[in-house]
Design a protein around this motif. Structure first.
Motif, PDB file in Angstrom:
ATOM      1  N   VAL A   1      54.306 125.727 123.086  1.00  0.00           N
ATOM      2  CA  VAL A   1      55.222 125.260 122.046  1.00  0.00           C
ATOM      3  C   VAL A   1      56.141 124.282 122.763  1.00  0.00           C
ATOM      4  CG1 VAL A   1      57.096 125.905 120.482  1.00  0.00           C
ATOM      5  CG2 VAL A   1      55.096 127.402 120.721  1.00  0.00           C
ATOM      6  N   LYS A   2      56.242 123.069 122.226  1.00  0.00           N
ATOM      7  CA  LYS A   2      57.023 122.005 122.873  1.00  0.00           C
ATOM      8  C   LYS A   2      58.244 121.696 122.026  1.00  0.00           C
ATOM      9  CE  LYS A   2      55.092 118.438 124.982  1.00  0.00           C
ATOM     10  NZ  LYS A   2      55.619 118.446 126.340  1.00  0.00           N
TER      11      LYS A   2
ATOM     12  N   CYS B   1      66.110 117.745 117.928  1.00  0.00           N
ATOM     13  CA  CYS B   1      64.851 118.044 118.598  1.00  0.00           C
ATOM     14  C   CYS B   1      63.744 118.286 117.575  1.00  0.00           C
ATOM     15  CB  CYS B   1      64.989 119.245 119.532  1.00  0.00           C
ATOM     16  SG  CYS B   1      65.504 120.763 118.715  1.00  0.00           S
ATOM     17  N   THR B   2      62.521 118.275 118.084  1.00  0.00           N
ATOM     18  CA  THR B   2      61.345 118.575 117.273  1.00  0.00           C
ATOM     19  C   THR B   2      60.641 119.779 117.893  1.00  0.00           C
ATOM     20  OG1 THR B   2      59.883 117.144 118.577  1.00  0.00           O
ATOM     21  CG2 THR B   2      61.024 116.134 116.702  1.00  0.00           C
ATOM     22  N   GLY B   3      59.885 120.494 117.086  1.00  0.00           N
ATOM     23  CA  GLY B   3      59.135 121.646 117.576  1.00  0.00           C
ATOM     24  C   GLY B   3      57.660 121.489 117.272  1.00  0.00           C
ATOM     25  N   GLU B   4      56.877 121.208 118.301  1.00  0.00           N
ATOM     26  CA  GLU B   4      55.441 121.009 118.117  1.00  0.00           C
ATOM     27  C   GLU B   4      54.671 122.145 118.784  1.00  0.00           C
ATOM     28  OE1 GLU B   4      54.300 116.594 118.407  1.00  0.00           O
ATOM     29  OE2 GLU B   4      56.072 116.831 119.684  1.00  0.00           O
ATOM     30  N   THR B   5      53.497 122.404 118.259  1.00  0.00           N
ATOM     31  CA  THR B   5      52.646 123.428 118.852  1.00  0.00           C
ATOM     32  C   THR B   5      51.334 122.798 119.298  1.00  0.00           C
ATOM     33  OG1 THR B   5      51.808 124.036 116.662  1.00  0.00           O
ATOM     34  CG2 THR B   5      53.628 125.338 117.540  1.00  0.00           C
ATOM     35  N   TYR B   6      50.904 123.202 120.457  1.00  0.00           N
ATOM     36  CA  TYR B   6      49.642 122.770 121.032  1.00  0.00           C
ATOM     37  C   TYR B   6      48.851 124.018 121.380  1.00  0.00           C
ATOM     38  CZ  TYR B   6      52.018 118.292 121.380  1.00  0.00           C
ATOM     39  OH  TYR B   6      52.702 117.137 121.085  1.00  0.00           O
ATOM     40  N   LYS B   7      47.640 123.851 121.821  1.00  0.00           N
ATOM     41  CA  LYS B   7      46.764 124.987 122.086  1.00  0.00           C
ATOM     42  C   LYS B   7      47.409 126.019 123.012  1.00  0.00           C
ATOM     43  CE  LYS B   7      42.568 123.882 122.932  1.00  0.00           C
ATOM     44  NZ  LYS B   7      41.306 123.462 123.568  1.00  0.00           N
ATOM     45  N   ASP B   8      48.131 125.534 124.046  1.00  0.00           N
ATOM     46  CA  ASP B   8      48.639 126.443 125.069  1.00  0.00           C
ATOM     47  C   ASP B   8      50.156 126.470 125.201  1.00  0.00           C
ATOM     48  OD1 ASP B   8      48.900 123.862 126.040  1.00  0.00           O
ATOM     49  OD2 ASP B   8      48.313 124.395 128.094  1.00  0.00           O
TER      50      ASP B   8
ATOM     51  N   ILE C   1      60.964 120.771 126.551  1.00  0.00           N
ATOM     52  CA  ILE C   1      60.791 122.093 127.149  1.00  0.00           C
ATOM     53  C   ILE C   1      59.472 122.629 126.628  1.00  0.00           C
ATOM     54  CG2 ILE C   1      61.714 124.423 127.397  1.00  0.00           C
ATOM     55  CD1 ILE C   1      64.460 123.236 126.480  1.00  0.00           C
ATOM     56  N   ASP C   2      58.557 122.929 127.525  1.00  0.00           N
ATOM     57  CA  ASP C   2      57.295 123.564 127.150  1.00  0.00           C
ATOM     58  C   ASP C   2      57.438 125.066 127.340  1.00  0.00           C
ATOM     59  OD1 ASP C   2      56.052 121.177 126.566  1.00  0.00           O
ATOM     60  OD2 ASP C   2      54.822 121.130 128.382  1.00  0.00           O
ATOM     61  N   PHE C   3      57.149 125.802 126.276  1.00  0.00           N
ATOM     62  CA  PHE C   3      57.132 127.257 126.332  1.00  0.00           C
ATOM     63  C   PHE C   3      55.679 127.699 126.293  1.00  0.00           C
ATOM     64  CE2 PHE C   3      61.124 126.166 124.160  1.00  0.00           C
ATOM     65  CZ  PHE C   3      62.045 126.836 124.943  1.00  0.00           C
ATOM     66  N   HIS C   4      55.280 128.506 127.270  1.00  0.00           N
ATOM     67  CA  HIS C   4      53.927 129.048 127.324  1.00  0.00           C
ATOM     68  C   HIS C   4      53.968 130.533 126.980  1.00  0.00           C
ATOM     69  CE1 HIS C   4      53.741 125.421 129.843  1.00  0.00           C
ATOM     70  NE2 HIS C   4      52.528 125.310 129.341  1.00  0.00           N
ATOM     71  N   GLU C   5      52.815 131.075 126.655  1.00  0.00           N
ATOM     72  CA  GLU C   5      52.741 132.488 126.301  1.00  0.00           C
ATOM     73  C   GLU C   5      53.348 133.332 127.419  1.00  0.00           C
ATOM     74  OE1 GLU C   5      49.565 135.705 124.484  1.00  0.00           O
ATOM     75  OE2 GLU C   5      48.800 133.843 125.355  1.00  0.00           O
TER      76      GLU C   5
END
Length: 138
Positions: free
Chosen positions: A82-83, A73-80, A111-115
């Motif tokens: 962590v994917k 898997c990869t771990g990317e971060t976006y404004k809202d 999997i999108d993780f939100h705050e």
């Protein structure tokens, strides 16, 4: 967590050091989430290899990638969010329904993780182990 300067990471840094720098640079809930997901990946697969790919001027620290006989898997971060994107996610059983993004593709799932989201740690580790088993069997 305090944000740090991502330009401090050099091109010669080991992948694990670059991931450390990325987590430190995020410095907020995203850094904490990425750090926790990373720890769970390492717990699920002690033989996992950390890499960093897709480094560019707009993303000097690149994208954390976890591999074992291929990309897990990869771990990317976006404004809202962590994917966490699983390279062969569409081929994995997901009994806990963790996948909540990139569901329309034939290969990947994410999997999108939100705050504020709570991570189902055992289910995530089970999914990591399944991804490793799939890679090893290929």
């Amino acid at each position: 967590m305090k944000k740090s300067d991502p330009t401090e990471a050099t091109a010669e840094a080991a992948p694990s050091q670059l991931i450390d720098a990325k987590i430190a640079a995020l410095g907020d809930w995203q850094g904490e989430t990425l750090a926790r997901v990373r720890a769970l990946i390492r717990e699920a697969d002690p033989e996992v290899v950390e890499e960093v790919k897709w480094r560019k001027p707009s993303n000097p620290l690149g994208v954390p990638v976890w591999e074992h006989d291929g990309i897990i898997c990869t771990g990317e971060t976006y404004k809202d969010r962590v994917k966490l994107t699983f390279a062969k996610g569409a081929a994995l059983e997901d009994p806990s329904s963790l996948f909540n993004a990139s569901l329309e593709g034939n290969t990947r799932r994410a999997i999108d993780f939100h705050e504020g989201d709570k991570i189902d740690e055992e289910a995530l580790k089970t999914l990591i182990r399944a991804a490793v088993a799939l890679n090893v069997s290929a």
